[in-house]
Design a protein around this motif. Structure first.
Motif, PDB file in Angstrom:
ATOM      1  N   MET A 237      20.138  22.659  17.131  1.00 15.58           N
ATOM      2  CA  MET A 237      19.891  21.268  16.781  1.00 15.58           C
ATOM      3  C   MET A 237      18.935  21.130  15.599  1.00 15.58           C
ATOM      4  SD  MET A 237      19.465  19.857  20.687  1.00 15.58           S
ATOM      5  CE  MET A 237      18.876  18.223  20.246  1.00 15.58           C
ATOM      6  N   SER A 238      18.113  22.144  15.373  1.00 16.45           N
ATOM      7  CA  SER A 238      17.101  22.070  14.306  1.00 16.45           C
ATOM      8  C   SER A 238      17.599  22.585  12.970  1.00 16.45           C
ATOM      9  CB  SER A 238      15.841  22.840  14.721  1.00 16.45           C
ATOM     10  OG  SER A 238      16.104  24.233  14.810  1.00 16.45           O
ATOM     11  N   LYS A 239      18.819  23.086  12.932  1.00 21.04           N
ATOM     12  CA  LYS A 239      19.369  23.624  11.692  1.00 21.04           C
ATOM     13  C   LYS A 239      19.352  22.542  10.604  1.00 21.04           C
ATOM     14  CE  LYS A 239      23.480  25.859   9.762  1.00 21.04           C
ATOM     15  NZ  LYS A 239      24.874  26.301  10.033  1.00 21.04           N
ATOM     16  N   GLY A 240      18.818  22.891   9.454  1.00 21.16           N
ATOM     17  CA  GLY A 240      18.775  21.932   8.355  1.00 21.16           C
ATOM     18  C   GLY A 240      17.474  21.174   8.234  1.00 21.16           C
ATOM     19  N   THR A 241      16.470  21.525   9.061  1.00 21.10           N
ATOM     20  CA  THR A 241      15.179  20.827   8.966  1.00 21.10           C
ATOM     21  C   THR A 241      14.546  21.052   7.588  1.00 21.10           C
ATOM     22  OG1 THR A 241      14.787  21.021  11.350  1.00 21.10           O
ATOM     23  CG2 THR A 241      12.878  20.583   9.945  1.00 21.10           C
ATOM     24  N   ASN A 242      14.404  22.313   7.198  1.00 19.29           N
ATOM     25  CA  ASN A 242      13.942  22.676   5.849  1.00 19.29           C
ATOM     26  C   ASN A 242      12.573  22.110   5.471  1.00 19.29           C
ATOM     27  OD1 ASN A 242      16.300  24.175   5.373  1.00 19.29           O
ATOM     28  ND2 ASN A 242      17.392  22.355   4.660  1.00 19.29           N
ATOM     29  N   VAL A 243      11.645  22.048   6.396  1.00 15.39           N
ATOM     30  CA  VAL A 243      10.256  21.719   6.088  1.00 15.39           C
ATOM     31  C   VAL A 243       9.369  22.729   6.795  1.00 15.39           C
ATOM     32  CG1 VAL A 243      10.701  19.249   5.786  1.00 15.39           C
ATOM     33  CG2 VAL A 243       9.980  20.107   8.029  1.00 15.39           C
ATOM     34  N   GLN A 244       8.128  22.850   6.364  1.00 14.06           N
ATOM     35  CA  GLN A 244       7.199  23.795   6.959  1.00 14.06           C
ATOM     36  C   GLN A 244       6.197  23.129   7.901  1.00 14.06           C
ATOM     37  OE1 GLN A 244       6.824  27.334   6.696  1.00 14.06           O
ATOM     38  NE2 GLN A 244       8.947  27.061   6.049  1.00 14.06           N
ATOM     39  N   ASP A 245       5.491  22.135   7.413  1.00 16.95           N
ATOM     40  CA  ASP A 245       4.384  21.540   8.165  1.00 16.95           C
ATOM     41  C   ASP A 245       4.876  20.611   9.268  1.00 16.95           C
ATOM     42  OD1 ASP A 245       2.651  22.861   6.503  1.00 16.95           O
ATOM     43  OD2 ASP A 245       2.373  21.144   5.157  1.00 16.95           O
ATOM     44  N   TRP A 246       4.104  20.534  10.349  1.00 19.23           N
ATOM     45  CA  TRP A 246       4.498  19.707  11.487  1.00 19.23           C
ATOM     46  C   TRP A 246       4.589  18.231  11.117  1.00 19.23           C
ATOM     47  CZ3 TRP A 246       1.649  15.628  13.292  1.00 19.23           C
ATOM     48  CH2 TRP A 246       0.310  15.550  12.878  1.00 19.23           C
ATOM     49  N   ASN A 247       3.653  17.761  10.267  1.00 17.19           N
ATOM     50  CA  ASN A 247       3.668  16.345   9.918  1.00 17.19           C
ATOM     51  C   ASN A 247       4.836  16.001   8.994  1.00 17.19           C
ATOM     52  OD1 ASN A 247       1.849  17.994   8.249  1.00 17.19           O
ATOM     53  ND2 ASN A 247       1.552  16.145   7.029  1.00 17.19           N
ATOM     54  N   GLN A 248       5.353  16.990   8.271  1.00 20.73           N
ATOM     55  CA  GLN A 248       6.568  16.769   7.489  1.00 20.73           C
ATOM     56  C   GLN A 248       7.761  16.579   8.425  1.00 20.73           C
ATOM     57  OE1 GLN A 248       6.309  20.427   5.141  1.00 20.73           O
ATOM     58  NE2 GLN A 248       5.894  19.232   3.291  1.00 20.73           N
ATOM     59  N   ALA A 249       7.780  17.360   9.492  1.00 21.01           N
ATOM     60  CA  ALA A 249       8.840  17.202  10.497  1.00 21.01           C
ATOM     61  C   ALA A 249       8.712  15.850  11.188  1.00 21.01           C
ATOM     62  CB  ALA A 249       8.773  18.342  11.510  1.00 21.01           C
ATOM     63  N   THR A 250       7.480  15.451  11.486  1.00 19.13           N
ATOM     64  CA  THR A 250       7.260  14.141  12.097  1.00 19.13           C
ATOM     65  C   THR A 250       7.739  13.033  11.172  1.00 19.13           C
ATOM     66  OG1 THR A 250       5.293  14.995  13.256  1.00 19.13           O
ATOM     67  CG2 THR A 250       5.535  12.604  13.126  1.00 19.13           C
ATOM     68  N   ASN A 251       7.498  13.205   9.880  1.00 26.29           N
ATOM     69  CA  ASN A 251       7.929  12.196   8.910  1.00 26.29           C
ATOM     70  C   ASN A 251       9.445  12.060   8.889  1.00 26.29           C
ATOM     71  OD1 ASN A 251       7.176  10.326   6.647  1.00 26.29           O
ATOM     72  ND2 ASN A 251       8.463  11.717   5.499  1.00 26.29           N
ATOM     73  N   MET A 252      10.155  13.140   9.169  1.00 24.19           N
ATOM     74  CA  MET A 252      11.609  13.057   9.254  1.00 24.19           C
ATOM     75  C   MET A 252      12.036  12.127  10.382  1.00 24.19           C
ATOM     76  SD  MET A 252      12.802  17.021   8.582  1.00 24.19           S
ATOM     77  CE  MET A 252      14.558  16.608   8.719  1.00 24.19           C
ATOM     78  N   VAL A 253      11.287  12.148  11.470  1.00 30.25           N
ATOM     79  CA  VAL A 253      11.577  11.243  12.592  1.00 30.25           C
ATOM     80  C   VAL A 253      11.192   9.811  12.211  1.00 30.25           C
ATOM     81  CG1 VAL A 253      11.146  10.761  15.041  1.00 30.25           C
ATOM     82  CG2 VAL A 253      11.190  13.124  14.225  1.00 30.25           C
ATOM     83  N   ILE A 254      10.033   9.665  11.593  1.00 33.37           N
ATOM     84  CA  ILE A 254       9.553   8.343  11.181  1.00 33.37           C
ATOM     85  C   ILE A 254      10.548   7.663  10.247  1.00 33.37           C
ATOM     86  CG2 ILE A 254       7.774   7.162   9.813  1.00 33.37           C
ATOM     87  CD1 ILE A 254       5.763   9.214  10.916  1.00 33.37           C
ATOM     88  N   THR A 255      11.139   8.433   9.342  1.00 32.95           N
ATOM     89  CA  THR A 255      12.062   7.877   8.347  1.00 32.95           C
ATOM     90  C   THR A 255      13.521   7.897   8.805  1.00 32.95           C
ATOM     91  OG1 THR A 255      12.211  10.048   7.264  1.00 32.95           O
ATOM     92  CG2 THR A 255      10.557   8.495   6.423  1.00 32.95           C
ATOM     93  N   GLY A 256      13.778   8.363  10.021  1.00 36.54           N
ATOM     94  CA  GLY A 256      15.135   8.374  10.545  1.00 36.54           C
ATOM     95  C   GLY A 256      16.007   9.495  10.025  1.00 36.54           C
ATOM     96  N   LYS A 257      15.409  10.479   9.345  1.00 33.46           N
ATOM     97  CA  LYS A 257      16.180  11.617   8.849  1.00 33.46           C
ATOM     98  C   LYS A 257      16.425  12.641   9.957  1.00 33.46           C
ATOM     99  CE  LYS A 257      14.453  11.155   4.117  1.00 33.46           C
ATOM    100  NZ  LYS A 257      13.645  11.770   3.039  1.00 33.46           N
ATOM    101  N   ALA A 258      15.646  12.543  11.019  1.00 35.74           N
ATOM    102  CA  ALA A 258      15.819  13.401  12.190  1.00 35.74           C
ATOM    103  C   ALA A 258      15.825  12.534  13.441  1.00 35.74           C
ATOM    104  CB  ALA A 258      14.701  14.443  12.276  1.00 35.74           C
ATOM    105  N   GLY A 259      16.575  12.979  14.426  1.00 35.56           N
ATOM    106  CA  GLY A 259      16.637  12.218  15.668  1.00 35.56           C
ATOM    107  C   GLY A 259      15.372  12.322  16.484  1.00 35.56           C
ATOM    108  N   GLY A 260      14.747  13.503  16.470  1.00 35.49           N
ATOM    109  CA  GLY A 260      13.550  13.677  17.282  1.00 35.49           C
ATOM    110  C   GLY A 260      12.767  14.919  16.930  1.00 35.49           C
ATOM    111  N   GLN A 261      11.660  15.087  17.617  1.00 29.45           N
ATOM    112  CA  GLN A 261      10.782  16.233  17.421  1.00 29.45           C
ATOM    113  C   GLN A 261      10.038  16.502  18.721  1.00 29.45           C
ATOM    114  OE1 GLN A 261       7.280  15.475  15.031  1.00 29.45           O
ATOM    115  NE2 GLN A 261       7.064  17.613  14.400  1.00 29.45           N
TER     116      GLN A 261
END
Length: 411
Positions: A237-261
């Protein structure tokens, strides 16, 4: 030369950081550098500065895994800061054993820390051979799944109520061009995610037997096999995340680019800073909606031994300010964590924080991995999970065998 053997040599050579402006300037090191974290740290500085002293910020960019070696090197190398962040548990154990950290037992008794710090195990984590060496600051739990309501709306599926529903919704998210699960590339993130799956899928008892009792037989058993199957789902499910930092991953959720974290409740600070509202813009599922528990992880401050009397006195003022009721509320509301004081008013808490408080009040807690395993075991687990999430040729069965080998030798 190990830490213990260096203690005697350093006792006579510990010096103040160069460039200190005056005796009551205290350099405080930590790894809180994201937007939400910086806002929370500002509350600690404000409280300490109100005592007439000055907080000199020593933020170290990166995760705790990056910052801790730097902190430890400075302390053992004779260039200690006045105070430093570690997580509750065993991270500063060797420094305490070597006599490089201050004993705060007298202050703790004077201020009745044992009567206000809850759960009591947090203060116990600061205790070595009957003496208290740190100030617990907050309760951070890894046991959360953060979901973007907009992402699921775009994908045309309902916001999941638990892990199974989430996994089932992944294909719809992918079809909509959304990464189902955001996982940053740093090893501690996938390792923390796995520990959350262990509690949610395996259950509290399995988690305690493996991480607490170091039971290799249970680690090799069918319940942990289910956990590794869930971890395999998570890496797909995480394939394609392509970020390093945790807050970058969180931002993907905030912006709707990811379903969850799957991330600790410190993620709340990022949602808050972005102006997002719990229950409206995002959904939080403690225990992945399966086993609603809170882990007693968190942050604590340790105070290296200094020779300067004024700074030593100011260390006590800082320690007191960290546990002040107003500071506890101001800091934790912005950090997304729960206060260690059980007597503070958190009427301003958001829906997710209130969920955490309710779980804590019920006593549905598990001891954090920081309190259960050594740093050596943690590093081995990080190596394993980093490789497992990066290399899909490693099967769940192979990963479980390596997991068992780690715990068969764990201290």
């Amino acid at each position: 030369m190990n830490i213990r053997s260096m203690a005697a040599v350093l006792a006579a050579t510990v010096m103040l950081p160069l460039g200190a402006a005056h005796a009551t300037d205290l350099e405080v090191t930590h790894w809180w550098t994201s937007g939400g974290e910086a806002a929370a740290v500002a509350e600690l500085a404000k409280a300490f500065n109100a005592t007439g002293n000055k907080w000199v910020d020593g933020a170290i960019a990166g995760s705790g895994g990056t910052a801790r070696p730097i902190m430890i090197s400075r302390i053992t190398g004779g260039d200690p800061m006045a105070a430093t962040q570690f997580n509750h548990g065993r991270q500063a154990e060797e420094l305490v054993q070597a006599g490089l950290m201050r004993d705060f037992t007298d202050l703790a008794k004077k201020e009745g820390w044992d009567k206000i710090v809850r759960p009591a195990g947090l203060l116990k984590s600061c205790t070595f051979e009957g003496k208290i060496y740190c100030v617990p600051l907050n309760i951070h739990s890894w046991q959360w799944l953060w979901l973007s309501n907009d992402a699921f709306k775009k994908a045309g599926v309902a916001v999941p109520k638990n892990w199974d529903e989430y996994v089932a919704a992944a294909p719809a998210l992918e079809k909509a061009g959304i990464v189902p699960l955001a996982v940053g590339g740093q090893a501690w993130q996938s390792t923390g995610l796995f520990s959350v799956l262990t509690v949610a899928i395996g259950g509290k008892e399995i988690y305690q037997k493996v991480y607490g009792d170091k039971d290799a037989k249970v680690a090799a058993g069918p319940e942990m096999a289910k956990v590794f199957k869930a971890a395999d789902d998570a890496r797909k499910m995480s394939k394609g995340t392509n970020v390093q930092d945790w807050n970058q991953a969180t931002n993907m959720v905030i912006t709707g680019k990811a379903g969850g974290q799957i991330m600790g409740d410190w993620a709340q600070g990022e949602f808050q800073l972005a102006g997002k509202k719990a229950g409206v813009d995002y959904t939080c599922l403690p225990g992945l909606g399966v086993n609603e528990v809170i882990s007693t992880a968190g942050d604590a401050f340790y105070f290296p031994v200094l020779k300067d009397a004024a700074k030593t006195k100011a260390q006590e003022a800082l320690a007191s300010s960290l546990l002040d009721a107003k500071t506890q509320v101001a800091f934790n509301l912005k950090k997304g964590s729960l206060p260690v004081r059980g007597d503070v008013d958190l009427a301003a808490a958001n829906d997710c924080m209130k969920k955490g408080l309710e779980i804590l009040a019920k006593g549905n807690v598990v001891t954090s991995t920081d309190q259960l395993i050594t740093q050596d075991t943690q590093k081995q687990l990080e190596d394993l999970m980093s490789q497992f999430f990066a290399n899909t040729s490693i099967t769940a069965e192979e990963a479980q065998k390596r997991f068992v080998a780690i715990f068969s030798k764990a201290g």
